[in-house]
Design a protein around this motif. Structure first.
Motif, PDB file in Angstrom:
ATOM      1  N   TYR A 117       0.864  -1.170   0.000  1.00 39.16           N
ATOM      2  CA  TYR A 117       0.000   0.000   0.000  1.00 39.16           C
ATOM      3  C   TYR A 117       0.904   1.224   0.000  1.00 39.16           C
ATOM      4  N   ILE A 118       0.664   2.141  -0.937  1.00 46.89           N
ATOM      5  CA  ILE A 118       1.536   3.303  -1.114  1.00 46.89           C
ATOM      6  C   ILE A 118       0.817   4.574  -0.693  1.00 46.89           C
ATOM      7  N   VAL A 119       1.429   5.291   0.229  1.00 46.01           N
ATOM      8  CA  VAL A 119       0.945   6.609   0.643  1.00 46.01           C
ATOM      9  C   VAL A 119       1.967   7.629   0.169  1.00 46.01           C
ATOM     10  N   SER A 120       1.513   8.648  -0.521  1.00 47.44           N
ATOM     11  CA  SER A 120       2.438   9.702  -0.961  1.00 47.44           C
ATOM     12  C   SER A 120       2.177  10.979  -0.173  1.00 47.44           C
ATOM     13  N   LEU A 121       3.245  11.719   0.093  1.00 49.15           N
ATOM     14  CA  LEU A 121       3.152  13.063   0.652  1.00 49.15           C
ATOM     15  C   LEU A 121       3.703  13.999  -0.405  1.00 49.15           C
ATOM     16  N   THR A 122       2.808  14.733  -1.066  1.00 42.97           N
ATOM     17  CA  THR A 122       3.233  15.644  -2.126  1.00 42.97           C
ATOM     18  C   THR A 122       2.483  16.965  -2.006  1.00 42.97           C
ATOM     19  N   GLY A 123       2.985  17.961  -2.720  1.00 42.28           N
ATOM     20  CA  GLY A 123       2.318  19.260  -2.745  1.00 42.28           C
ATOM     21  C   GLY A 123       1.380  19.416  -3.925  1.00 42.28           C
ATOM     22  N   ASN A 138      -1.887  15.758   1.058  1.00 46.60           N
ATOM     23  CA  ASN A 138      -1.519  17.024   0.448  1.00 46.60           C
ATOM     24  C   ASN A 138      -0.728  17.893   1.424  1.00 46.60           C
ATOM     25  N   ILE A 139       0.521  18.206   1.087  1.00 50.17           N
ATOM     26  CA  ILE A 139       1.368  19.041   1.942  1.00 50.17           C
ATOM     27  C   ILE A 139       1.689  20.374   1.265  1.00 50.17           C
ATOM     28  N   GLN A 140       0.795  20.819   0.416  1.00 48.93           N
ATOM     29  CA  GLN A 140       1.039  22.042  -0.354  1.00 48.93           C
ATOM     30  C   GLN A 140       1.102  23.276   0.540  1.00 48.93           C
ATOM     31  N   VAL A 141       2.044  24.172   0.248  1.00 45.49           N
ATOM     32  CA  VAL A 141       2.145  25.465   0.917  1.00 45.49           C
ATOM     33  C   VAL A 141       2.050  26.554  -0.148  1.00 45.49           C
ATOM     34  N   LEU A 142       1.615  27.741   0.250  1.00 50.04           N
ATOM     35  CA  LEU A 142       1.441  28.829  -0.707  1.00 50.04           C
ATOM     36  C   LEU A 142       2.770  29.384  -1.200  1.00 50.04           C
ATOM     37  N   GLU A 143       3.767  29.384  -0.335  1.00 48.74           N
ATOM     38  CA  GLU A 143       5.082  29.892  -0.714  1.00 48.74           C
ATOM     39  C   GLU A 143       6.149  29.331   0.207  1.00 48.74           C
ATOM     40  N   GLU A 144       7.372  29.315  -0.298  1.00 54.65           N
ATOM     41  CA  GLU A 144       8.508  28.936   0.526  1.00 54.65           C
ATOM     42  C   GLU A 144       9.002  30.176   1.277  1.00 54.65           C
ATOM     43  N   ALA A 145       9.648  29.941   2.411  1.00 53.32           N
ATOM     44  CA  ALA A 145      10.232  31.068   3.139  1.00 53.32           C
ATOM     45  C   ALA A 145      11.481  31.587   2.431  1.00 53.32           C
ATOM     46  N   CYS A 146      12.080  30.748   1.610  1.00 54.03           N
ATOM     47  CA  CYS A 146      13.242  31.159   0.830  1.00 54.03           C
ATOM     48  C   CYS A 146      12.845  32.283  -0.123  1.00 54.03           C
ATOM     49  N   PRO A 147      13.523  33.424  -0.124  1.00 54.52           N
ATOM     50  CA  PRO A 147      13.142  34.554  -0.988  1.00 54.52           C
ATOM     51  C   PRO A 147      13.268  34.228  -2.472  1.00 54.52           C
TER      52      PRO A 147
END
Length: 309
Positions: A117-123, A138-147
């Motif tokens: 059984y495969i579980v993925s963690l992706t954005g 779903n691990i999506q974020v709106l933006e990275e902290a990296c400029p």
């Protein structure tokens, strides 16, 4: 001049926002993943490349220490022989924010054939990995902290938080208790408190025993040699206990007359004691309630030691 604190605040705020957004992303896939892991007779294998792999190692360690057997597998090593460690009963969690990590995608045919059984963690729910997995978190974020929006920052923090959500949910469902946690952490303070007994920790030798007729000078000498801050009044059996605090208070009350007193004149009768098999945790709780720092330890009604906080 660059304001370092403002930069740091911005990073923390972006990452906090990314983690907060995970709650909105949770759906039935999370329930499915938990159910699969709970009902599995195998282990949870965490796999990820680069920064995702580093986060994956921490997630695996957290799972293993909270009651869910787990280990981390590097995707490159997996592709060159480590897949032999994957049993059919294992749940495979693949971490890739883009969902397009080639090293992970190469493992999918084997995992499918092996019926894992495969579980993925992706954005990205429409990524190749998310589509290939049995369920995607779903691990999506709106933006990275990296400029530059290049270095994984908010996304790795979100991944770690999702891993913690899995681990804490699983340990709650399993009814994981402090005693269970202590078994996997015998070297820590919690392990000592919950797994050790007073018999393991007590002082056995050179106990500061004095007779009921001992003078104050003798008591003080016994306390100094014993280094426990107490003297045990003993005459074939324990009659009482005297602490250094008892002596100080008696001096304040009696002045020079204290030198005319003997141990049995100001000892505390029936001092608090515990059996030798008492857990350290229970002993510490008792000491907290009694507001004391030492306990006498008995084995079959015989004094065998002193447990000190």
């Amino acid at each position: 001049m660059i304001d370092y604190i403002n930069i740091a605040k911005r990073v923390i705020e972006i990452e906090a926002s990314g983690v907060a957004g995970l709650a909105k992303n949770l759906d039935s896939s999370f329930n499915t993943a938990i159910s699969q892991i709970i009902n599995s007779k195998g282990r949870v294998i965490i796999c990820g490349m680069g920064k995702s792999g580093i986060v994956g190692r921490k997630i695996s360690a957290t799972l293993a220490s909270t009651g869910t057997p787990s280990f981390f597998m590097h995707p490159a090593e997996a592709y060159h022989g480590d897949l032999g460690m994957v049993a059919q009963e294992d749940v495979f969690i693949a971490i890739s924010y883009s969902g397009e990590t080639d090293e992970l995608l190469k493992l999918i045919p084997f995992l499918k054939n092996n019926r894992n059984y495969i579980v993925s963690l992706t954005g990205y729910n429409n990524s190749s990995l998310a589509k290939a997995a049995d369920c995607n978190l779903n691990i999506q974020v709106l933006e990275e902290a990296c400029p530059l929006q290049l270095a994984p920052t908010a996304s790795t923090t979100a991944t770690l938080a999702m891993g913690d959500a899995l681990a804490v949910t699983l340990m709650t469902v399993r009814g994981f208790k402090p005693e269970n946690f202590a078994r996997f952490h015998p070297g820590g303070s919690l392990g000592r408190r919950l797994l050790s007994t007073v018999g393991d920790e007590m002082i056995r030798d050179n106990l500061p025993l004095v007779s009921p007729g001992s003078k104050v000078i003798d008591l003080m000498q016994a306390m100094t040699l014993g280094k426990l801050g107490i003297a045990i009044v003993y005459d074939g059996y324990v009659l009482g206990i005297i602490t250094d605090g008892d002596i100080r208070r008696s001096i304040q009350k009696c002045g020079n007359l204290i030198f005319e007193l003997v141990a049995e004149d100001f000892m505390t009768k029936s001092p608090t004691s515990v059996p030798i098999q008492t857990r350290v945790e229970d002993a510490l709780v008792l000491m907290g309630k009694k507001q004391i720092t030492t306990l006498l330890v008995y084995d079959d009604n015989a004094l065998v030691g002193v447990f000190k906080k």
